[in-house]
Design an enzyme around this catalytic site. Structure first.
Site, short mmCIF file in Angstrom:
data_model
loop_
_atom_site.label_atom_id
_atom_site.label_comp_id
_atom_site.label_asym_id
_atom_site.label_seq_id
_atom_site.Cartn_x
_atom_site.Cartn_y
_atom_site.Cartn_z
N CYS A 6 16.70 -0.32 2.58
CA CYS A 6 18.04 -0.94 2.52
C CYS A 6 19.11 0.15 2.55
CB CYS A 6 18.20 -1.78 1.25
SG CYS A 6 17.53 -3.44 1.36
N ASP A 29 10.01 8.05 11.41
CA ASP A 29 9.26 8.11 10.16
C ASP A 29 9.33 9.53 9.60
OD1 ASP A 29 6.67 6.25 8.91
OD2 ASP A 29 6.83 8.37 8.33
N GLY A 88 -2.24 -1.06 2.69
CA GLY A 88 -1.58 0.22 2.93
C GLY A 88 -0.06 0.16 2.96
N HIS A 95 8.66 -3.46 7.84
CA HIS A 95 8.89 -2.53 8.96
C HIS A 95 7.71 -2.57 9.91
CE1 HIS A 95 6.97 -0.52 5.58
NE2 HIS A 95 6.29 0.19 6.48
P1 AMP Z 1 3.87 1.60 5.12
O1 AMP Z 1 2.68 2.33 4.58
O2 AMP Z 1 3.55 0.69 6.26
O3 AMP Z 1 4.67 0.91 4.01
O4 AMP Z 1 4.79 2.69 5.76
C1 AMP Z 1 5.81 3.32 5.08
C2 AMP Z 1 6.26 4.44 5.99
O5 AMP Z 1 7.57 4.80 5.61
C3 AMP Z 1 5.39 5.70 5.87
O6 AMP Z 1 4.88 6.02 7.17
C4 AMP Z 1 6.37 6.75 5.35
O7 AMP Z 1 6.13 8.02 5.92
C5 AMP Z 1 7.71 6.18 5.76
N1 AMP Z 1 8.85 6.56 4.94
C6 AMP Z 1 8.92 6.54 3.59
N2 AMP Z 1 10.15 6.94 3.18
C7 AMP Z 1 10.85 7.21 4.30
C8 AMP Z 1 12.18 7.68 4.55
N3 AMP Z 1 13.02 7.95 3.57
N4 AMP Z 1 12.56 7.84 5.84
C9 AMP Z 1 11.71 7.57 6.85
N5 AMP Z 1 10.46 7.13 6.68
C10 AMP Z 1 10.03 6.97 5.43
ZN ZN Z 2 15.23 -3.32 1.39
#
Ligand code: AMP
Ligand code: ZN
Length: 102
Positions: A6, A29, A88, A95
Site C-alpha cells: 500500500c 521485486d 509461500g 500481487h
Molecule cells: P510472495 O512470496 O508471493 O508474497 O512475494 C513477495 C515478494 O515481494 C517477494 O518476491 C519479495 O522479494 C518482494 N518484496 C518484499 N518487499 C518488497 C519491497 N519493498 N519492494 C519490492 N519487492 C518487495
Molecule cells: Zn496493502
C-alpha cells in the site's frame, strides 16, 4: 494499515513504476528470482486472491501483465500468484509475479 505494498503504490518510497494506471502499479521485486522479476499490484488493498471479488480488477491485473510485457518487449515469461502462507505468500497485499530471463 501497515502494508508495505500500500505504501509503495501510494508513492511513499518514490518507487519507480514500470507500468501504472488507475488500478494497478508494476514495480521491480526487491529480491529478484529471475533476471526480470516484476510485481503487478492492485492500488486497492486486497489481502490475497481469496479476497478478490472484483472481476473488473481481476481483468485489470492480467491486462497490466500484457501492457507491461508489451512495453518491455518481453515475449516469454512466467506469471505466479502465491495465495496463503503455506503456499509461500509473504506479503499479504495481492500481487502477481512476472518472471523472465530477458
Ligand atoms: P510472495 O512470496 O508471493 O508474497 O512475494 C513477495 C515478494 O515481494 C517477494 O518476491 C519479495 O522479494 C518482494 N518484496 C518484499 N518487499 C518488497 C519491497 N519493498 N519492494 C519490492 N519487492 C518487495
Ligand atoms: Zn496493502
Amino acid at each position: 494499515m501497515d502494508c508495505i505494498f500500500c505504501k509503495i503504490v501510494n508513492g511513499d518510497f518514490n518507487t519507480k513504476f514500470v507500468y501504472e494506471n488507475d488500478y494497478v502499479a508494476v514495480f521491480k521485486d526487491i529480491n529478484p528470482k529471475a533476471p526480470i522479476h516484476l510485481l503487478v499490484v492492485p492500488k486497492k488493498h486486497v489481502e490475497s486472491l481469496n479476497e478478490l471479488d472484483d472481476k473488473n480488477l481481476m481483468g485489470e491485473l492480467l491486462s497490466a501483465v500484457r501492457e507491461t510485457t508489451k512495453k518491455l518487449g518481453i515475449k516469454s515469461y512466467k506469471t505466479l500468484i502465491n495465495t496463503g502462507k503455506e503456499a509461500g505468500q509473504e506479503v499479504f497485499h495481492l500481487h502477481l509475479h512476472i518472471l523472465a530471463n530477458a
